[in-house]
Design an enzyme around this catalytic site. Structure first.
Site, PDB file in Angstrom:
ATOM      1  N   ASN A  57     -29.656 -76.232 112.343  1.00 26.84           N
ATOM      2  CA  ASN A  57     -29.284 -75.251 111.315  1.00 26.84           C
ATOM      3  C   ASN A  57     -28.905 -73.965 112.056  1.00 26.84           C
ATOM      4  O   ASN A  57     -29.762 -73.211 112.482  1.00 26.84           O
ATOM      5  CB  ASN A  57     -30.490 -75.042 110.383  1.00 26.84           C
ATOM      6  CG  ASN A  57     -30.185 -74.059 109.273  1.00 26.84           C
ATOM      7  OD1 ASN A  57     -29.108 -73.478 109.211  1.00 26.84           O
ATOM      8  ND2 ASN A  57     -31.149 -73.865 108.387  1.00 26.84           N
ATOM      9  N   ARG A  91     -26.789 -78.786 109.178  1.00 31.02           N
ATOM     10  CA  ARG A  91     -26.733 -78.159 107.869  1.00 31.02           C
ATOM     11  C   ARG A  91     -25.441 -77.337 107.801  1.00 31.02           C
ATOM     12  O   ARG A  91     -25.204 -76.499 108.670  1.00 31.02           O
ATOM     13  CB  ARG A  91     -27.935 -77.248 107.665  1.00 31.02           C
ATOM     14  CG  ARG A  91     -27.855 -76.524 106.362  1.00 31.02           C
ATOM     15  CD  ARG A  91     -28.930 -75.486 106.226  1.00 31.02           C
ATOM     16  NE  ARG A  91     -28.818 -74.853 104.920  1.00 31.02           N
ATOM     17  CZ  ARG A  91     -29.130 -73.598 104.675  1.00 31.02           C
ATOM     18  NH1 ARG A  91     -29.577 -72.833 105.649  1.00 31.02           N
ATOM     19  NH2 ARG A  91     -29.003 -73.095 103.480  1.00 31.02           N
ATOM     20  N   HIS A 140     -28.685 -74.785  98.112  1.00 24.66           N
ATOM     21  CA  HIS A 140     -30.029 -75.387  98.236  1.00 24.66           C
ATOM     22  C   HIS A 140     -30.014 -76.856  97.798  1.00 24.66           C
ATOM     23  O   HIS A 140     -31.055 -77.396  97.424  1.00 24.66           O
ATOM     24  CB  HIS A 140     -31.072 -74.657  97.360  1.00 24.66           C
ATOM     25  CG  HIS A 140     -31.494 -73.314  97.846  1.00 24.66           C
ATOM     26  ND1 HIS A 140     -31.945 -72.342  96.993  1.00 24.66           N
ATOM     27  CD2 HIS A 140     -31.558 -72.783  99.096  1.00 24.66           C
ATOM     28  CE1 HIS A 140     -32.263 -71.254  97.686  1.00 24.66           C
ATOM     29  NE2 HIS A 140     -32.021 -71.494  98.961  1.00 24.66           N
ATOM     30  N   LEU A 183     -38.105 -71.574  95.225  1.00 30.11           N
ATOM     31  CA  LEU A 183     -38.412 -70.139  95.295  1.00 30.11           C
ATOM     32  C   LEU A 183     -38.855 -69.771  96.704  1.00 30.11           C
ATOM     33  O   LEU A 183     -40.037 -69.831  97.041  1.00 30.11           O
ATOM     34  CB  LEU A 183     -39.518 -69.794  94.284  1.00 30.11           C
ATOM     35  CG  LEU A 183     -39.305 -70.290  92.844  1.00 30.11           C
ATOM     36  CD1 LEU A 183     -40.512 -69.949  91.980  1.00 30.11           C
ATOM     37  CD2 LEU A 183     -38.034 -69.697  92.251  1.00 30.11           C
ATOM     38  N   GLY A 242     -34.434 -67.178  99.551  1.00 28.17           N
ATOM     39  CA  GLY A 242     -33.402 -67.421  98.546  1.00 28.17           C
ATOM     40  C   GLY A 242     -34.050 -68.204  97.417  1.00 28.17           C
ATOM     41  O   GLY A 242     -34.990 -68.958  97.659  1.00 28.17           O
ATOM     42  N   ARG A 298     -31.638 -60.487  97.493  1.00 26.30           N
ATOM     43  CA  ARG A 298     -30.428 -60.619  96.661  1.00 26.30           C
ATOM     44  C   ARG A 298     -30.761 -60.341  95.201  1.00 26.30           C
ATOM     45  O   ARG A 298     -31.807 -60.761  94.708  1.00 26.30           O
ATOM     46  CB  ARG A 298     -29.852 -62.032  96.784  1.00 26.30           C
ATOM     47  CG  ARG A 298     -29.199 -62.295  98.118  1.00 26.30           C
ATOM     48  CD  ARG A 298     -28.749 -63.738  98.250  1.00 26.30           C
ATOM     49  NE  ARG A 298     -29.299 -64.330  99.451  1.00 26.30           N
ATOM     50  CZ  ARG A 298     -29.489 -65.625  99.637  1.00 26.30           C
ATOM     51  NH1 ARG A 298     -29.173 -66.495  98.699  1.00 26.30           N
ATOM     52  NH2 ARG A 298     -30.005 -66.063 100.758  1.00 26.30           N
ATOM     53  N   GLU A 346     -36.224 -79.922 103.908  1.00 26.35           N
ATOM     54  CA  GLU A 346     -34.768 -80.056 104.025  1.00 26.35           C
ATOM     55  C   GLU A 346     -34.378 -80.785 105.310  1.00 26.35           C
ATOM     56  O   GLU A 346     -33.388 -81.519 105.333  1.00 26.35           O
ATOM     57  CB  GLU A 346     -34.130 -78.659 103.985  1.00 26.35           C
ATOM     58  CG  GLU A 346     -34.219 -78.049 102.594  1.00 26.35           C
ATOM     59  CD  GLU A 346     -33.970 -76.548 102.562  1.00 26.35           C
ATOM     60  OE1 GLU A 346     -34.891 -75.788 102.927  1.00 26.35           O
ATOM     61  OE2 GLU A 346     -32.871 -76.141 102.180  1.00 26.35           O
TER      62      GLU A 346
HETATM   63  P1  AMP Z   1     -39.192 -69.749 102.448  1.00 21.39           P
HETATM   64  O1  AMP Z   1     -37.793 -69.181 102.366  1.00 21.39           O
HETATM   65  O2  AMP Z   1     -39.360 -71.030 101.710  1.00 21.39           O
HETATM   66  O3  AMP Z   1     -39.737 -69.776 103.843  1.00 21.39           O
HETATM   67  O4  AMP Z   1     -40.129 -68.705 101.651  1.00 21.39           O
HETATM   68  C1  AMP Z   1     -40.328 -67.401 102.109  1.00 21.39           C
HETATM   69  C2  AMP Z   1     -41.061 -66.604 101.039  1.00 21.39           C
HETATM   70  O5  AMP Z   1     -42.275 -67.258 100.674  1.00 21.39           O
HETATM   71  C3  AMP Z   1     -41.446 -65.204 101.525  1.00 21.39           C
HETATM   72  O6  AMP Z   1     -41.228 -64.258 100.482  1.00 21.39           O
HETATM   73  C4  AMP Z   1     -42.926 -65.346 101.770  1.00 21.39           C
HETATM   74  O7  AMP Z   1     -43.594 -64.118 101.651  1.00 21.39           O
HETATM   75  C5  AMP Z   1     -43.323 -66.303 100.667  1.00 21.39           C
HETATM   76  N1  AMP Z   1     -44.624 -66.894 100.950  1.00 21.39           N
HETATM   77  C6  AMP Z   1     -44.968 -67.655 102.001  1.00 21.39           C
HETATM   78  N2  AMP Z   1     -46.295 -67.939 101.953  1.00 21.39           N
HETATM   79  C7  AMP Z   1     -46.789 -67.326 100.840  1.00 21.39           C
HETATM   80  C8  AMP Z   1     -48.079 -67.222 100.235  1.00 21.39           C
HETATM   81  N3  AMP Z   1     -49.134 -67.814 100.780  1.00 21.39           N
HETATM   82  N4  AMP Z   1     -48.178 -66.520  99.080  1.00 21.39           N
HETATM   83  C9  AMP Z   1     -47.118 -65.915  98.514  1.00 21.39           C
HETATM   84  N5  AMP Z   1     -45.872 -65.978  99.055  1.00 21.39           N
HETATM   85  C10 AMP Z   1     -45.713 -66.663 100.188  1.00 21.39           C
END
Ligand code: AMP
Length: 397
Positions: A9, A90, A179, A208, A211, A240, A381
């Site tokens: 990626n 990717r 996604h 969530l 992005g 965003r 992914e």
């Molecule tokens: P990702 O793009 O899937 O890696 O997600 C990143 C987002 O998930 C960031 O805003 C992180 O702060 C949030 N995140 C990761 N671990 C936690 C957690 N234990 N509680 C709340 N948000 C989290």
């Protein structure tokens, strides 16, 4: 030994990689080179003996890929022990052209290059990753897996914007959705967890992370999704804005004399949770909210409100819903987001079980008799890209 795929990626200044066992999804190694081209780049490699990290100067993606190969030689696993059968890339934007993974050749590279205007930040970086990998692994088959591909099943009423014909016909302006790899993986996992045929299920999948996107999946097929021509539309994200009145753009140009680039940067990098509360890390926001910070509270409220609106809209699109599925960093870890978003939707048959929702590793978080099952499913992914890469290379009758 099962087949391993090196999943790549490539971002504009980063290169993420994982060596994935296609059958089990296990990563034999993974890593990240970041700040490529800056004076101090960082290389993190996770191999059989744990994690190593180095700060060094890595000038280009080619140097990054050479550093990755060296890390495999030095820290393992050795390519003599684990044979790479293919490389899966990717690629963010496949336009209307690619609904499936494609074996990479010069023609594919030309086609992805033609799509650069639709994804000026992402596709050039993906192409650079492909160029370098083809150069350093010339004998390995390489496959492009597109973020947009899963959404090529959207019906015209979902993908068409209400804009003049010329915009749509001559300039590719439509919803593409992103996604897709994650939505495809999580949908299949949801069917597995439910013990049902994916073809019989209506799902609302909520990815969530930094992005964010929501997708309505009918029988395994994407029928509506929140991201649009670019990944800016839809839900509130880390940096965003998601949905906003398109006339705001003209207003900022006319009244404040802002340039298009300034607006684009602000909406992509300085908006969302960061714009509302000054922070795009959800963990940080959660801590601040618990301490009574009103900006963090507002960011949380807007985030959940937008999510709730999308769940309602996609429920209406699908007619009936078997499961709502949460995934990615926030979806998997924030019980608070899940609870606030779903509270008040009981009349739609959505009944959250608070104890299950607060479990440290939740899976099914609805009450046993909830007509709509609510699931938390980690996305993967890299495994999805590895599986799609191997499936494409399998001999077909
Ligand atoms: P990702 O793009 O899937 O890696 O997600 C990143 C987002 O998930 C960031 O805003 C992180 O702060 C949030 N995140 C990761 N671990 C936690 C957690 N234990 N509680 C709340 N948000 C989290």
């Amino acid at each position: 030994m099962s087949d391993h795929v090196l999943v790549i990626n490539a971002g504009s200044s980063s290169l993420k990689y994982s060596l994935i066992d296609g059958a089990s999804g296990e990563a034999a190694a993974s890593g990240l080179v970041e700040r490529i081209g800056e004076p101090e780049s960082r290389h993190l490699h996770r191999g059989p003996d744990g994690e190593t990290s180095a700060t060094l100067k890595i000038a280009s993606h080619e140097d990054a890929m050479r550093a990755v190969i060296s890390a495999f030689e030095e820290y393992g696993p050795s390519f003599d022990d684990i044979e790479i059968v293919a490389i899966g890339h990717r690629v963010v934007h496949g336009g209307s052209r690619f609904a499936d993974p494609v074996l990479i050749d010069d023609e594919l590279v030309a086609a992805v290059t033609e799509l650069v205007p639709l994804a000026p930040l992402h596709n050039p970086a993906n192409l650079e990753g492909i160029r370098v990998a083809r150069q350093l692994f010339p004998d390995h088959p390489q496959v492009a897996v597109f973020d947009t591909a899963f959404h090529q099943t959207l019906p015209p009423e979902a993908y068409t914007y209400a804009v003049p014909l010329e915009w749509r016909d001559d300039h590719g302006i439509r919803r593409y959705g992103f996604h897709g790899t994650s939505h495809a993986f999580v949908s299949a996992e949801a069917a597995r967890v439910l013990g049902r045929d994916l073809g019989d299920l209506n799902l609302i999948v909520l990815h969530l992370g930094n992005g964010c996107s929501a997708t309505a999946v009918r029988g395994g097929v994407s029928v509506e999704t929140s991201m649009g021509m670019t990944p800016l539309e839809g839900l509130v994200m880390g940096t965003r804005s998601g949905d906003l009145d398109p006339a705001i753009h003209a207003h900022l140009v006319r009244e404040l004399g802002w340039t298009v680039d300034k607006i684009d940067r602000a909406l992509n990098h300085e908006s969302g949770l960061k714009g509302i509360a000054g922070d795009n890390d959800f963990r940080e926001l959660t801590t601040r909210r618990s301490a009574g910070d009103p900006h963090a509270q507002l960011a949380f409220d807007i985030y959940c409100h937008r999510l709730k609106k999308y769940i309602g809209a996609y429920y209406a699109v699908l007619g009936t819903v078997d499961a709502i599925v949460f995934t990615a960093g926030v979806g998997q870890h924030s019980a608070g987001v899940r609870a606030t978003t779903l509270t008040g939707l009981e009349r739609l048959g959505i009944h959250l079980d608070p104890a299950r929702n607060n479990h440290p590793t939740p899976t099914t978080i609805s009450t046993p008799d909830s007509p709509v099952t609510i699931l938390v499913i980690p996305t993967n992914e890299e495994w999805q890209i590895a599986r799609e890469t191997l499936a494409l290379l399998e001999p077909h009758d």
